[in-house]
Design an enzyme around this catalytic site. Structure first.
Site, PDB file in Angstrom:
ATOM      1  CB  THR A 125      -0.900  -0.010   1.259  1.00  0.00           C
ATOM      2  OG1 THR A 125      -1.519   1.259   1.423  1.00  0.00           O
ATOM      3  CG2 THR A 125      -0.096  -0.298   2.530  1.00  0.00           C
ATOM      4  CG  ASP A 126      -1.286   4.870  -0.865  1.00  0.00           C
ATOM      5  OD1 ASP A 126      -1.761   4.201   0.069  1.00  0.00           O
ATOM      6  OD2 ASP A 126      -1.960   5.683  -1.535  1.00  0.00           O
ATOM      7  CD  GLU A 127      -3.267   3.382   4.557  1.00  0.00           C
ATOM      8  OE1 GLU A 127      -3.040   3.303   5.766  1.00  0.00           O
ATOM      9  OE2 GLU A 127      -4.387   3.218   4.060  1.00  0.00           O
ATOM     10  CE1 TYR A 152      -3.304  -2.753   5.776  1.00  0.00           C
ATOM     11  CE2 TYR A 152      -3.238  -0.402   5.272  1.00  0.00           C
ATOM     12  CZ  TYR A 152      -3.275  -1.723   4.849  1.00  0.00           C
ATOM     13  OH  TYR A 152      -3.280  -2.015   3.506  1.00  0.00           O
ATOM     14  CE  LYS A 156       0.140  -4.652   3.036  1.00  0.00           C
ATOM     15  NZ  LYS A 156      -0.247  -6.008   2.539  1.00  0.00           N
ATOM     16  NE  ARG A 195     -19.979   3.358   8.586  1.00  0.00           N
ATOM     17  CZ  ARG A 195     -19.734   4.244   9.539  1.00  0.00           C
ATOM     18  NH1 ARG A 195     -18.625   4.987   9.505  1.00  0.00           N
ATOM     19  NH2 ARG A 195     -20.563   4.390  10.549  1.00  0.00           N
ATOM     20  CG  HIS A 278      -7.810  10.761   9.315  1.00  0.00           C
ATOM     21  ND1 HIS A 278      -9.072  11.295   9.230  1.00  0.00           N
ATOM     22  CD2 HIS A 278      -7.672   9.974   8.216  1.00  0.00           C
ATOM     23  CE1 HIS A 278      -9.666  10.864   8.135  1.00  0.00           C
ATOM     24  NE2 HIS A 278      -8.831  10.066   7.500  1.00  0.00           N
TER      25      HIS A 278
END
Ligand code: NAD
Ligand code: TDX
Length: 336
Positions: A125-127, A152, A156, A195, A278
């Site tokens: 992931t880019d995260e 998370y 990763k 959602r 965030h």
């Protein structure tokens, strides 16, 4: 590599994994896929329904189970590793399964891949790069420093480091891709776009975290699947490729677009508590992938993509209904 004929896909009953399996079976008629999936709350056998039994085998099991891997990995031409705990809010509440699956599970898999000399592609992931300031116009590249902000993302990032270390030390034939936020069919209703859509379909007000200005870089899951196939078959061993489609939108823009597409007033949503830590903005530069492998996204009209996804969730209530109440009660207990 030569075109793989036997592919092991971990996490193939989840959102992106199942879309990848469908993509491969539909576009490459000589490929046989084995899905290895633990069927956690995020995995669903129905995500693979309608696919040809003759070329798809399902193994219910855990990637942390080394003995099982010694049964499943031999004879495979390649492993594509999607299995993970994937939801940021869940990792903030309890990081334990994230470390177990994303870190230990990846280590078990690369060890098995080395033992049986199998090509390995790692989905990430880019995260792992942390976030960018909202006023910043730069984008992440393959050389951006690792600065994960969430449990998370930290798990990763660890998994990426494991794959690189096993490549260098043990000769693992590996590639890595780091992709931006995916949207598409079969995405779990805990995630933002599904959602929001299912709340609106249910007559409930969707929820926006914080001030809604956080930016995500959206890509259609089919564009991601095609990128993974190109990297698996033509990517350079030892290399990392970023996968993104220049799809930056703030959360409030996405929410307002969905409200408009679904015939709701622009203010028919609730502001809720922000996510701790965030990340502000993700943005990826995919020019290496475009240059080396001539990959380009096909789904470039985000509004049209969202319209199709709204229709998909409206037509597949029997798929998402069983998980909806549990998700909403967990969100409510967090004030979100
Ligand atoms: P998902 O949560 O929908 O699916 C994960 C799948 O992995 C599920 O089927 C689950 O049952 C399975 N799984 C979990 N733990 C397992 C274990 N120990 N053993 C075997 N199977 C296990 O996730 P997703 O959104 O499809 O993400 C797939 C991969 O793509 C992840 O590695 C994620 O980090 C990465 N990724 C996701 C996004 C995104 O926008 N969703 C973006 C970039 C990268
Ligand atoms: O109800 C919501 N309201 C809201 O404002 C939800 C569920 C989310 N949000 C916000 C939080 C994020 O800024 O929307 C944005 C997207 O949230 P998620 O769908 O939870 O995705 P994100 O945290 O960005 O991570 C996703 O993309 C990168 C995937 O879940 C990861 O697995 C992937 O690595």
């Amino acid at each position: 590599m030569v075109h793989p004929q036997a592919l092991l896909v971990t996490g193939g009953a989840g959102f992106i994994g199942s879309n990848f399996v469908r993509y491969v079976l539909q576009h490459h008629h000589d490929v046989h896929v084995t899905v290895l999936d633990a069927l956690t709350y995020a995995g669903n056998r129905d995500n693979l329904s309608g696919l040809p039994d003759s070329r798809l085998r399902f193994v219910h099991g855990d990637i942390c189970d080394a003995a099982l891997l010694d049964q499943v990995v031999p004879g495979q031409d390649a492993i594509v590793h999607f299995a993970a705990e994937s939801h940021n809010d869940a990792g903030i509440a309890n990081a334990e399964p994230f470390m177990q699956t994303n870190v230990i599970g990846t280590m078990r898999l690369v060890e098995a891949a080395v033992r049986h000399d199998v090509r390995f592609h790692h989905i990430s992931t880019d995260e792992v790069y942390g976030d960018l300031a909202l006023a910043d116009t730069s984008r992440f590249t393959e050389t951006s420093p690792y600065r994960p902000s969430s449990p998370y993302a930290a798990s990763k990032a660890a998994s990426d480091h494991i794959v690189r270390a096993w490549h260098r030390t043990h000769g693992l034939r590996a590639t890595i891709s780091n992709c931006s936020n995916n949207y598409g069919p079969y995405q779990h209703v805990e995630k933002f776009i599904p959602r929001t859509i299912t709340n609106i379909l249910d007559g409930k007000r969707p929820k926006l975290y914080g001030n809604g200005l956080n930016v995500r870089d959206w890509i259609h899951v089919d564009d991601h699947s095609r990128a993974v196939w190109e990297i698996l078959t033509r990517g350079r061993i030892g290399q990392t490729y970023l996968v993104g489609a220049q799809g930056e939108h703030s959360n409030i823009e996405v929410l307002r677009l969905l409200l408009q597409l679904m015939g709701q007033p622009h203010d028919a949503f609730d502001w809720v508590k922000d996510r701790p830590g965030h990340d502000l903005r993700y943005a990826l530069d995919a020019s290496k992938l475009q240059r080396e492998l001539q990959w380009k996204p096909c789904h470039t009209d985000f509004e049209q993509g969202l319209r199709e996804i709204v229709c998909w969730y409206a037509a597949h209530e029997s798929w998402w209904r069983p998980m909806k109440d549990a998700v909403e009660s967990v969100c409510a207990s967090r004030g979100q």
